[in-house]
Design an enzyme around this catalytic site. Structure first.
Site, PDB file in Angstrom:
ATOM      1  CG  HIS A  16      11.681  14.452   5.348  1.00  0.00           C
ATOM      2  ND1 HIS A  16      10.647  13.973   6.103  1.00  0.00           N
ATOM      3  CD2 HIS A  16      11.383  15.734   5.083  1.00  0.00           C
ATOM      4  CE1 HIS A  16       9.761  14.941   6.304  1.00  0.00           C
ATOM      5  NE2 HIS A  16      10.190  16.023   5.703  1.00  0.00           N
ATOM      6  CD  GLU A  52       9.432   9.882  -2.916  1.00  0.00           C
ATOM      7  OE1 GLU A  52      10.485  10.099  -3.541  1.00  0.00           O
ATOM      8  OE2 GLU A  52       8.352   9.642  -3.462  1.00  0.00           O
ATOM      9  CB  SER A  76       0.494  27.985  -6.825  1.00  0.00           C
ATOM     10  OG  SER A  76       0.934  27.585  -5.544  1.00  0.00           O
ATOM     11  CE1 TYR A 128       8.694  19.167   3.157  1.00  0.00           C
ATOM     12  CE2 TYR A 128      10.866  18.188   3.303  1.00  0.00           C
ATOM     13  CZ  TYR A 128       9.786  18.782   3.911  1.00  0.00           C
ATOM     14  OH  TYR A 128       9.787  18.983   5.253  1.00  0.00           O
ATOM     15  CG  ASP A 153       7.694  16.398 -27.149  1.00  0.00           C
ATOM     16  OD1 ASP A 153       7.675  16.129 -25.925  1.00  0.00           O
ATOM     17  OD2 ASP A 153       7.346  15.595 -28.015  1.00  0.00           O
ATOM     18  CB  SER A 173      10.794   5.581 -14.191  1.00  0.00           C
ATOM     19  OG  SER A 173       9.735   6.460 -14.469  1.00  0.00           O
ATOM     20  CB  SER A 174      12.153   9.013 -10.416  1.00  0.00           C
ATOM     21  OG  SER A 174      11.077   8.238 -10.003  1.00  0.00           O
ATOM     22  NE  ARG A 212       3.540   4.398  10.745  1.00  0.00           N
ATOM     23  CZ  ARG A 212       4.337   5.089   9.905  1.00  0.00           C
ATOM     24  NH1 ARG A 212       5.309   5.835  10.368  1.00  0.00           N
ATOM     25  NH2 ARG A 212       4.147   5.031   8.611  1.00  0.00           N
ATOM     26  CG  HIS A 232      12.015  14.854  10.960  1.00  0.00           C
ATOM     27  ND1 HIS A 232      11.842  15.987  10.221  1.00  0.00           N
ATOM     28  CD2 HIS A 232      11.307  13.908  10.308  1.00  0.00           C
ATOM     29  CE1 HIS A 232      11.089  15.737   9.174  1.00  0.00           C
ATOM     30  NE2 HIS A 232      10.755  14.473   9.206  1.00  0.00           N
ATOM     31  CG  HIS A 233      11.775  10.225   9.011  1.00  0.00           C
ATOM     32  ND1 HIS A 233      10.451   9.946   8.739  1.00  0.00           N
ATOM     33  CD2 HIS A 233      12.098  11.290   8.240  1.00  0.00           C
ATOM     34  CE1 HIS A 233      10.008  10.802   7.826  1.00  0.00           C
ATOM     35  NE2 HIS A 233      10.978  11.628   7.513  1.00  0.00           N
ATOM     36  CB  THR A 241       5.223  24.983   4.925  1.00  0.00           C
ATOM     37  OG1 THR A 241       6.419  24.248   4.672  1.00  0.00           O
ATOM     38  CG2 THR A 241       4.032  24.161   4.520  1.00  0.00           C
ATOM     39  CG  HIS A 299      -1.623   1.330   1.419  1.00  0.00           C
ATOM     40  ND1 HIS A 299      -2.606   1.796   0.576  1.00  0.00           N
ATOM     41  CD2 HIS A 299      -1.434   2.300   2.346  1.00  0.00           C
ATOM     42  CE1 HIS A 299      -3.000   2.997   0.985  1.00  0.00           C
ATOM     43  NE2 HIS A 299      -2.306   3.333   2.060  1.00  0.00           N
ATOM     44  CD1 TRP A 339       6.834   3.654   4.030  1.00  0.00           C
ATOM     45  CD2 TRP A 339       7.990   4.446   2.284  1.00  0.00           C
ATOM     46  NE1 TRP A 339       7.268   4.915   4.341  1.00  0.00           N
ATOM     47  CE2 TRP A 339       7.974   5.433   3.289  1.00  0.00           C
ATOM     48  CE3 TRP A 339       8.658   4.729   1.091  1.00  0.00           C
ATOM     49  CZ2 TRP A 339       8.608   6.671   3.140  1.00  0.00           C
ATOM     50  CZ3 TRP A 339       9.280   5.969   0.954  1.00  0.00           C
ATOM     51  CH2 TRP A 339       9.251   6.921   1.973  1.00  0.00           C
ATOM     52  CE  LYS A 385       5.614  26.347  -1.484  1.00  0.00           C
ATOM     53  NZ  LYS A 385       5.737  26.975  -2.805  1.00  0.00           N
TER      54      LYS A 385
END
Lengths: 623, 339
Positions: A253, A255, A268, A257, A104, A169-170, A450, A302-303, A328, A75, A139, A331
């Site tokens: 992390h 990731e 926006s 963002y 293109d 790919s990314s 969790r 922080h993880h 943040t 998931h 994950w 924004k």
């Protein structure tokens, strides 16, 4: 095509399967990304419903132990790598070249390779369910649970190689975005006039380029540990499980963002259009994305507040994590100020974009608790965190993505999504989302960890879990309405004009859907809102300009073209190359015979790709 | 203008109501749960206080921001579809102010975070050392100065600081008893320190907080906080060698235990059983739960566990041994006698 000035391969006009398999058109590639992500969203959504069904009541037996961990892992992996990232890449692929007046992407065949790598990588990952079990270590795949000793099956190998394929790919798509946005902007389109969705796509592409190598390296080392007897993460032989965590979160992390910045870009774009105002504080909104990108690389630990790092290290990462709240918050205030004083039209894209702001604020604020080290020691790895990141990535990213799809659907298909179904979808998604995830804050605070497949009765967790499960099914119903709406509107939706929302940016100046070459004449840009400026004049109190003669103003009209348009040839070789890599990966996990087959395909794809000229030779043009 | 003021007051009232509901929710969930907001330790209290402090600030920001958003969306809805509002591109002064206010607010939160970190990281002078070892899927507790090894139930005296050295035998686990304070990861090859002190007698629930495999959800533990004198009695009892089986059934159970695979994995002090893979069973009869806190320690549950461990705890390293009902009854009698 009759016009001698126009030169693009006929396949751009064709509709058959081969035309899709060989396409190098950024718009078709964008559609493939979005459709692929939609397909995987169904799988990831079903996995979410399985999880919520198992957790509906204590001591449930629907999905137990190993099986639960597989579904949980898939998931998370699916929603991140196969849904949010690719759908954002798809919208970026479709919209960004149009927004910046390009014909293109910079590297059309590399672009095609990226989408095939995504689709095949996603299928490869899900194949694990059929070939001996899916990955089951989360994950984030913490070592040493992922070591051969503790994960004997091939699930982890599918995960390692699947993420590597998706990483390819990314990275290729990011190289393409950077080159396209930096080099292919229309004349006059300075970075200071760049649409904000293009801005966030640019920053995100840089984040991917700097973050992906970290996880690629980590996955490579893990593969060596599992199959060649190295001990990078094995504490018994002097390796270090924390090395994995640092490498993973240095990617992991940013990731986050990577998933939220383009979503912020969509919002926006949508909020100003539906408020009929320019974005408030363009410069702050644009550069806050850059700031988030930079600070995003200094917060990964922080993880890891509970792994026993020294207090000073924890304090540094705590401060950096709080610092990221400044750009943040900027924004959020700018979005509200954009709506403020506007003439707000409650169309579906606006509803989802406004809900994004409302929900993202909750996710942002709950993040502060996680940045405060002593509170984090309590709430980390609890349902509080599950609530937090779903408010940012579902309430945030997913709401913005849905807003973007309602917003650009008329441009992509020439038809509107149905407004009444859209409102029903919005109501179900908004209510279902909050019912699912708000109670999880309380579950975490009441001590529920969790990633547990079950829990005992009598701990005060039953009611909130049941509520969350009910919410999840309402949420799922919302998506059923969404998919029905898309299917219905594709065939019977109301026809959309070129500029259905009174848009601001360049994509609204071409036809819906746009021609293969996007713009017959590349327009010269004089402001941040080229489309608006053609319609309105006067600042700060604009009035409509007298309409120019119908049709002549459309920059998509080919009749006004003055010089030949060159579009690249279609090519099958990107697909062959991607297939080669996927088959090779399959060989590493299943039977060795696939290894030479994959290498052969890979070599074939590579050689023929290089041999094939980018532009059709028949037209005899060289550059 | 008057209408604006009225609307803002209205939203403010709505916000207060929201806070009341929120507090009720928080209080409600603490009644029966291992809630972090019902701490019984100095560290847990410091963490909860910081939580409430941040909640006060964030709740205020939440109410203000959501109210502004809702107000803007409702107040500025276009009545005339052709209306074009004044085109405002920004306001430098406003932008600088909200950036500054945000930064200041965050600085305050960080200062409070730093203060709490400093206050909770000072080691107490005299602490009872306990080694915590996470296993797939149970907890081992060793009291090196007292010579005691037990599992899944940590017994500590009230009001006395305990120094936990947290590590793991296989994969990463995380030791967490919410009401006694934050968690600490148990990482193989590393020893993390965690201070624990409980100020109220009672039994506190906890469980592993890091995904550690199939039965992560079943890796539970209890901390029994007892009076000084009760702790002394418990220590005496635990240090004694295992009780000799008296009843014939228990004696038969002893025979079964020593002749089957049990001895390969479990230790019972004073017997040939010297295995180190599973929990030490010397005083298993004195524990209130079995199977890593999954089941109450009753003869029925013990029989259920012995019959088919993986059915109780998926993935359990203790396999189904194929014991006959008679053997199980005998083992239950023996193990229950190990008080």
């Amino acid at each position: 095509m009759a016009g001698s000035a126009v030169a693009w391969p006929r396949v751009y006009e064709e509709r058959g399967l081969l035309s899709w398999l060989t396409t190098v058109d950024h718009k078709r590639i964008g559609i493939l990304y979005i459709l692929g992500a939609g397909f995987f969203a169904l799988i990831g959504g079903l996995e979410a419903l399985l999880i919520r069904t198992q957790l509906a009541v204590p001591n449930n037996r629907v999905l137990v132990g190993e099986a639960y961990n597989q579904v949980l892992t898939m998931h998370g992996t699916t929603m991140i790598f196969l849904v949010v990232m690719p759908v954002l890449a798809g919208l970026g692929n479709y919209v960004v070249p149009l927004m910046i007046g390009a014909r293109d992407m910079a590297y059309p065949r590399l672009n095609a390779f990226g989408v095939w790598m995504f689709l095949l990588g996603g299928l490869f990952l899900n194949l694990s369910f059929l070939l001996g079990g899916a990955p089951d270590a989360g994950w984030f795949g913490y070592a040493p649970l992922t070591a051969k000793t503790f994960s004997k099956g091939t699930g982890i190998d599918f995960w390692i190689l699947g993420l590597q394929l998706l990483g390819i790919s990314s990275i290729t798509s990011s190289i393409n975005f950077v080159s396209t946005i930096l080099l292919l902007r229309a004349p006059g389109l300075t970075l200071n006039r760049l649409p904000l969705f293009a801005w966030t796509t640019l920053v995100t592409a840089f984040l991917i380029l700097f973050a992906m190598p970290s996880i690629s390296a980590a996955l490579f080392l893990l593969f060596l540990d599992r199959h060649l007897g190295t001990h990078f993460f094995n504490p018994a032989a002097g390796g270090d499980p924390l090395l994995w965590q640092h490498l993973f979160w240095f990617f992991g992390h940013p990731e986050v963002y990577i998933m939220i910045l383009p979503a912020m870009g969509i919002v926006s774009e949508v909020l100003p259009v539906f408020s009929r105002k320019p974005i408030f504080g363009y410069t702050a909104v644009a550069y806050s994305s850059v700031a988030i990108g930079f600070i995003g690389f200094t917060v990964w630990a922080h993880h890891m507040f509970a792994v026993g790092l020294p207090p000073v290290v924890n304090a540094f990462f705590s401060a950096a994590s709080m610092l990221v709240a400044v750009p943040t918050a900027i924004k959020v205030f700018n979005w509200i100020a954009t709506i403020w004083g506007g003439a707000v039209r409650y169309r579906t894209p606006f509803l989802f974009a406004a809900a994004f702001v409302a929900l993202f604020v909750i996710g942002g604020l709950s993040g502060l608790f996680l940045a405060a080290v002593p509170v984090d020691w309590q709430v980390t790895d609890t349902y509080f965190v599950v609530a937090h990141f779903h408010y940012t990535l579902f309430g945030g990213s997913m709401f913005a993505i849905v807003a973007g799809i309602y917003y650009w659907f008329p441009k992509i298909t020439g038809r509107f999504l149905d407004e009444r179904l859209g409102r029903l979808h919005f109501a179900l998604q908004f209510i279902g989302f909050n019912l699912t995830f708000f109670p999880m804050h309380f579950l975490g605070l009441s001590g529920m960890p969790r990633r547990v497949y079950t829990y005992a009765p009598g701990l005060g967790w039953e009611g909130l879990n049941l509520l969350a499960t009910v919410g999840a099914f309402i949420l799922a119903l919302g998506f059923v309405v969404f998919f029905v709406n898309i299917a219905r509107s594709l065939v019977a939706g109301e026809r959309a004009p070129d500029d259905p929302w009174d848009g601001h940016t360049l994509e609204w100046l071409t036809s819906s859907p746009p021609p293969p070459y996007n713009f017959a004449r590349i327009p010269v840009i004089h402001s941040r809102r080229p489309a608006w400026d053609r319609k309105y004049t006067g600042n700060p109190h604009p009035h409509p300009v007298i309409e120019a003669a119908e049709g002549n103003d459309r920059v998509g009209e080919v009749e006004t073209s003055e010089e030949p348009i060159h579009l690249p040839s279609p090519s099958l070789w990107p697909l062959i190359l991607a297939a080669g890599l996927t088959v090779f990966a399959l060989g590493l996990v299943t039977h060795w015979i696939f290894i030479p087959v994959g290498l052969l395909l890979f070599a074939l794809g590579l050689v023929r790709w290089v041999q094939q000229p980018l532009f059709p030779e028949a037209h005899g043009t060289s550059s | 203008m008057a209408r604006t003021g009225g609307a803002i007051r209205g939203w403010a009232r709505g916000g207060e109501a929201g806070l009341v509901i929120l507090s009720a929710g928080l209080a409600g969930c603490s009644a029966q749960s291992p809630a972090i907001l019902a701490p019984v330790s100095p560290k847990g209290r410091a963490e909860a206080e910081l939580f409430w402090f941040i909640l006060a600030i964030t709740a205020f920001v939440f109410v203000v921001v959501e109210a502004l958003l809702l107000y803007a969306v409702i107040r500025f809805r276009a009545r005339d579809p052709q209306a074009i509002p004044p085109q405002i591109h920004g306001n430098r002064a406003l932008e600088v102010s909200w950036t500054t206010v945000t930064a200041l607010g965050l600085a305050v939160i960080f200062a409070m975070t730093w203060r709490t970190m400093a206050a909770t990281s000072t080691p107490p002078a005299e602490a009872i050392p306990v080694k915590v070892i996470g296993h797939q899927w149970w907890w081992e507790f060793q009291y090196p100065t007292l010579g005691i090894t037990t599992a899944n139930e940590l017994v500590i005296p009230v009001g006395r600081p305990i120094r936990l050295t947290v590590t793991a035998a296989d994969v990463i686990h995380s030791f967490w008893v919410p009401q006694l304070g934050g968690k600490m990861d148990a990482i193989p090859g590393r020893e993390n320190l965690l201070w624990l002190q409980a100020d109220v007698e009672g039994t506190y629930y906890g469980q592993c907080a890091e995904l550690c495999g199939a039965s992560h959800a079943n890796m539970r533990l209890r901390v029994r906080v007892v009076s000084d004198s009760e702790f002394q009695r418990w220590v005496e009892a635990q240090r004694a060698p295992a009780a000799q089986p008296v009843e014939p059934l228990a004696q038969k159970g002893y025979q079964v235990f020593m002749s089957k695979a049990c001895v390969g994995c479990h230790t019972i002090d004073g017997t040939p059983a010297r295995g180190k893979v599973g929990p030490n069973l010397t005083h298993v009869g004195s524990r209130t739960t079995i199977a890593a806190g999954l089941l109450e320690n009753t003869p029925e549950n013990l029989a259920r566990w012995l019959d088919n461990p993986p059915a109780v705890k998926p993935g359990s390293l203790m396999p189904r041994l194929g014991l006959t009902p008679e053997e199980i009854q005998a083992l239950v009698a023996y193990l229950s006698s190990l008080k």
